[in-house]
Design a protein around this motif. Structure first.
Motif, PDB file in Angstrom:
ATOM      1  N   GLY A 192      59.141  36.106   5.930  1.00 43.34           N
ATOM      2  CA  GLY A 192      57.852  36.696   6.259  1.00 43.34           C
ATOM      3  C   GLY A 192      56.730  36.048   5.469  1.00 43.34           C
ATOM      4  N   LEU A 193      55.483  36.170   5.979  1.00 40.01           N
ATOM      5  CA  LEU A 193      54.339  35.545   5.311  1.00 40.01           C
ATOM      6  C   LEU A 193      53.072  36.341   5.601  1.00 40.01           C
ATOM      7  N   ALA A 194      52.242  36.513   4.566  1.00 43.49           N
ATOM      8  CA  ALA A 194      50.916  37.096   4.707  1.00 43.49           C
ATOM      9  C   ALA A 194      49.979  36.356   3.764  1.00 43.49           C
ATOM     10  N   ALA A 195      48.789  35.991   4.245  1.00 46.74           N
ATOM     11  CA  ALA A 195      47.830  35.225   3.459  1.00 46.74           C
ATOM     12  C   ALA A 195      46.615  36.080   3.115  1.00 46.74           C
ATOM     13  N   TYR A 196      45.958  35.733   1.996  1.00 41.52           N
ATOM     14  CA  TYR A 196      44.695  36.369   1.646  1.00 41.52           C
ATOM     15  C   TYR A 196      43.931  35.453   0.706  1.00 41.52           C
ATOM     16  N   VAL A 206      55.203  35.506   0.401  1.00 38.05           N
ATOM     17  CA  VAL A 206      56.313  35.036   1.231  1.00 38.05           C
ATOM     18  C   VAL A 206      57.569  35.813   0.857  1.00 38.05           C
ATOM     19  N   SER A 207      58.258  36.332   1.852  1.00 37.78           N
ATOM     20  CA  SER A 207      59.518  37.029   1.592  1.00 37.78           C
ATOM     21  C   SER A 207      60.692  36.076   1.793  1.00 37.78           C
ATOM     22  N   VAL A 260      62.660  41.687   3.834  1.00 38.00           N
ATOM     23  CA  VAL A 260      61.323  41.982   4.334  1.00 38.00           C
ATOM     24  C   VAL A 260      60.928  40.876   5.298  1.00 38.00           C
ATOM     25  N   GLU A 261      60.283  41.252   6.414  1.00 43.22           N
ATOM     26  CA  GLU A 261      59.656  40.236   7.252  1.00 43.22           C
ATOM     27  C   GLU A 261      58.193  40.574   7.509  1.00 43.22           C
ATOM     28  N   GLY A 262      57.926  41.665   8.224  1.00 38.23           N
ATOM     29  CA  GLY A 262      56.549  42.006   8.545  1.00 38.23           C
ATOM     30  C   GLY A 262      55.738  42.321   7.294  1.00 38.23           C
ATOM     31  N   ALA A 274      54.337  45.798   3.154  1.00 35.93           N
ATOM     32  CA  ALA A 274      55.521  45.001   3.453  1.00 35.93           C
ATOM     33  C   ALA A 274      56.595  45.881   4.069  1.00 35.93           C
ATOM     34  N   ALA A 275      57.116  45.460   5.221  1.00 31.24           N
ATOM     35  CA  ALA A 275      58.141  46.220   5.940  1.00 31.24           C
ATOM     36  C   ALA A 275      59.521  45.697   5.573  1.00 31.24           C
ATOM     37  N   GLN A 276      60.249  46.458   4.793  1.00 35.08           N
ATOM     38  CA  GLN A 276      61.642  46.146   4.490  1.00 35.08           C
ATOM     39  C   GLN A 276      62.466  46.734   5.628  1.00 35.08           C
TER      40      GLN A 276
END
Length: 456
Positions: A192-196, A206-207, A260-262, A274-276
Motif C-alpha cells: 500500500g502507498l499514501a503520499a503527503y 508504504v506498507s 495493510v493496503e488501503g 490505514a486499513a489492516q
C-alpha cells in the motif's frame, strides 16, 4: 485478501476469480456480512463513467485494476486525469470520460528467476521540486520489485494530446523493505502507498505485503530524478488480547501476517488512516517525520472469530458459531481502499471500502471519527455497480462539466457484463454530490475550502 476463507456451515465453490479466492469468501460470508438485522439498507449511488474493463490473463497482459488516484489539472480542471494501477499489467491513465489516454508497462523481471514489476497502489504529489522545477508526480508502489516508482505529470503534453506521464525514478533506488534482491523475490515487498507534503517536503507511507510493518519515506531529488530515503517505520499489532483475555490472531497463509493496503493521509492534519485488512481501520498521527502511536478506529466484523487452517484446501475455516461478538458493525473483511474528503474547519469524511459486503463506510474526519453511514454503488443504465472494491479516492474540487462538485473514484473488482470466464476489473467515476445526496442527512459538499494542489 490472501487466503481463502470458508464458514464451517458451508463448502466453498470452485475458485475461479482470484488466486486469493475472494470469491469463495464473498459467497460464504453473505449471511454474516450483510447489513445487521434492524439496520436500514445502505443508500445506493450510481457511477456516471466507467473505464474499459481489463483482464487478468495472458491475452489481457495480466492486467488487474487495483487502486486509483486523481491528478487535478491547474489550468483546465475538466482535463484532469485518473491514474489507475493494473498490478502486473502496469499503469493506465484515463480522461474524465473514462477513455484510456496512456498505458505504462510494469518493469520486466531483471532475470529468469526474478519477479517482474507489479504496480499496486498510486498517489499524487503536487509541486515536488525536481531539477529546479515544480513537478507533479504520480507515485506507485511496485510490489514485484519492492520499489517506489515516480512518474512526472506533464500538463502541457496533455494539452497537446501527448502522453502526460514519464518515468523519473532514480536508477539506483533501493528496495523499500528487502535487504537483498533474493529477499525481493520472496515478495514481502512494498504494497500500500499514501503520499503527503509538509513544509516543502514530500513523503510516502508504504506498507509491507504479508507483514504488519509500514515505512515512512522522504522523497529526494537525485540529479533530476526521484529517489527516497527511509525516515521511520512502525509495526501494527498482529495478535490481539480479546475482552475475554484470549489471544487472537487473524488467519493468513503460513508465513504471512495481517497486512495493510488501503491508506490515505489527511493532508491538513497529517493523520494517516490505514486499513489492516483482517483487523480494521487504524488512525496514526504523523509528527516530525515520525509515526505516532496507532489507535484502532474501527474493527472488521470478523475480528476475534476463531478459525483453523485447512492445509489441503489452503483456506481458512472460520467458526462463525463461536463468534464472541467483539467485531465492529461497519466493515466486512477485507478492510480496503481509504480516502479522505476535506471540508472547512477540520470537517469532512474518511471513507473505507468494506470489501466483504461491497459497501463503503463513511466516518467523520473530525472528533472521534464517528461512523456516519455506508453506501453502495449500484447498476445504472450507464454503468454497472461496484463489487469487492480494492481502492478508492476522492477529490472535493470541481472537475469540469462531468463532475462540477468533485468526484469519487472506486476500483470495481467484478466488471459486468462478464467476458466468459475472464476476470474483469476496472474503475468507476461517481459525482461526489451524488454520494452526498444519497444519505438521509446529506453529506457535506465543500468545493472551495481545500485545494488538493496547495501543499503548504
Amino acid at each position: 485478501m490472501r487466503s481463502a476463507i470458508r464458514r464451517t456451515a458451508h463448502r466453498t465453490a470452485p475458485r475461479s476469480r482470484r488466486t486469493t479466492a475472494l470469491a469463495a469468501f464473498t459467497v460464504l460470508a453473505c449471511a454474516s456480512t450483510a447489513v445487521a438485522a434492524g439496520d436500514p439498507r445502505p443508500p445506493e449511488v450510481a457511477a456516471t463513467v466507467e473505464t474499459p474493463a481489463v483482464h487478468d490473463d495472458a491475452a489481457g497482459g495480466k492486467a488487474n485494476a487495483d487502486d486509483p488516484a486523481v491528478w487535478v489539472d491547474p489550468d483546465q480542471p475538466g482535463r484532469s486525469l485518473v491514474i489507475g494501477t493494473l498490478k502486473q499489467g502496469g499503469l493506465d491513465v484515463y480522461g474524465l470520460d473514462g477513455a484510456r489516454l496512456q498505458h505504462i508497462a510494469a518493469p520486466p523481471a531483471p532475470g529468469d528467476d526474478a519477479a517482474p514489476g507489479r504496480f499496486n497502489n498510486v498517489d499524487i504529489v503536487y509541486g515536488f521540486e525536481l531539477d529546479g522545477e515544480k513537478t507533479d508526480l504520480a507515485l506507485v508502489s511496485d510490489r514485484g520489485r519492492d520499489r517506489i516508482r515516480a512518474y512526472a505529470i506533464d500538463g502541457a503534453a496533455l494539452a497537446d494530446g501527448k502522453a502526460p506521464l514519464r518515468d523519473v525514478t532514480s536508477d539506483d533506488v533501493a528496495p523499500v523493505f528487502a535487504g537483498s534482491e533474493a529477499e525481493v523475490d520472496e515478495q514481502h515487498t512494498a504494497y500500500g502507498l499514501a503520499a503527503y507534503s509538509h513544509d516543502g517536503d514530500a513523503y510516502a507511507v508504504v506498507s509491507q505485503r504479508a507483514e504488519t510493518r509500514m515505512a515512512l519515506l522522504k522523497l529526494k531529488d537525485d540529479d533530476g530524478k526521484v529517489g527516497y530515503k527511509s525516515e521511520d517505520s512502525v509495526d501494527l499489532p498482529g495478535t490481539f488480547t480479546l475482552p475475554n483475555q484470549k489471544k487472537w490472531t487473524p488467519c493468513a497463509d503460513p508465513g504471512e501476517h495481517a497486512q495493510v493496503e488501503g491508506m490515505a493521509v489527511d493532508q491538513e492534519e497529517h493523520i494517516l488512516y490505514a486499513a489492516q485488512e483482517d483487523i480494521g481501520l487504524w488512525r496514526v498521527d504523523l509528527d516530525d517525520e515520525e509515526f505516532g502511536k496507532p489507535a484502532l478506529m474501527d474493527k472488521v466484523r470478523e475480528y476475534g472469530v476463531p478459525w483453523t487452517y485447512d492445509t489441503e484446501e489452503e483456506e481458512c475455516v472460520i467458526d462463525t458459531s463461536a463468534d464472541p461478538g467483539y467485531g465492529g458493525r461497519h466493515l466486512a473483511a477485507d478492510a480496503e481502499g481509504v480516502t479522505v474528503y476535506h471540508a472547512k474547519d477540520g470537517k469532512g469524511y474518511v471513507l473505507a471500502s468494506s470489501q466483504g459486503d461491497s459497501t463503503f463506510a463513511v466516518y467523520r474526519r473530525d472528533g472521534d471519527n464517528a461512523w456516519v453511514g455506508s453506501f453502495t454503488v449500484t447498476d445504472s443504465p450507464a454503468t454497472d455497480g461496484v463489487q469487492h472494491s480494492d481502492g478508492s479516492t476522492v477529490v472535493n474540487v470541481p472537475l469540469g462539466e462531468r463532475f462540477p462538485q468533485g468526484m469519487w473514484v472506486s476500483q470495481d473488482g467484478e466488471v459486468a457484463p462478464a467476458d466468459g470466464d475472464r476476470e474483469s476489473t476496472g474503475y468507476k467515476f461517481v459525482r461526489w454530490d451524488a454520494v452526498a445526496s444519497a444519505f438521509p442527512d446529506r453529506l457535506l459538499v465543500d468545493t472551495t475550502s481545500f485545494d488538493p494542489r496547495d501543499t503548504d
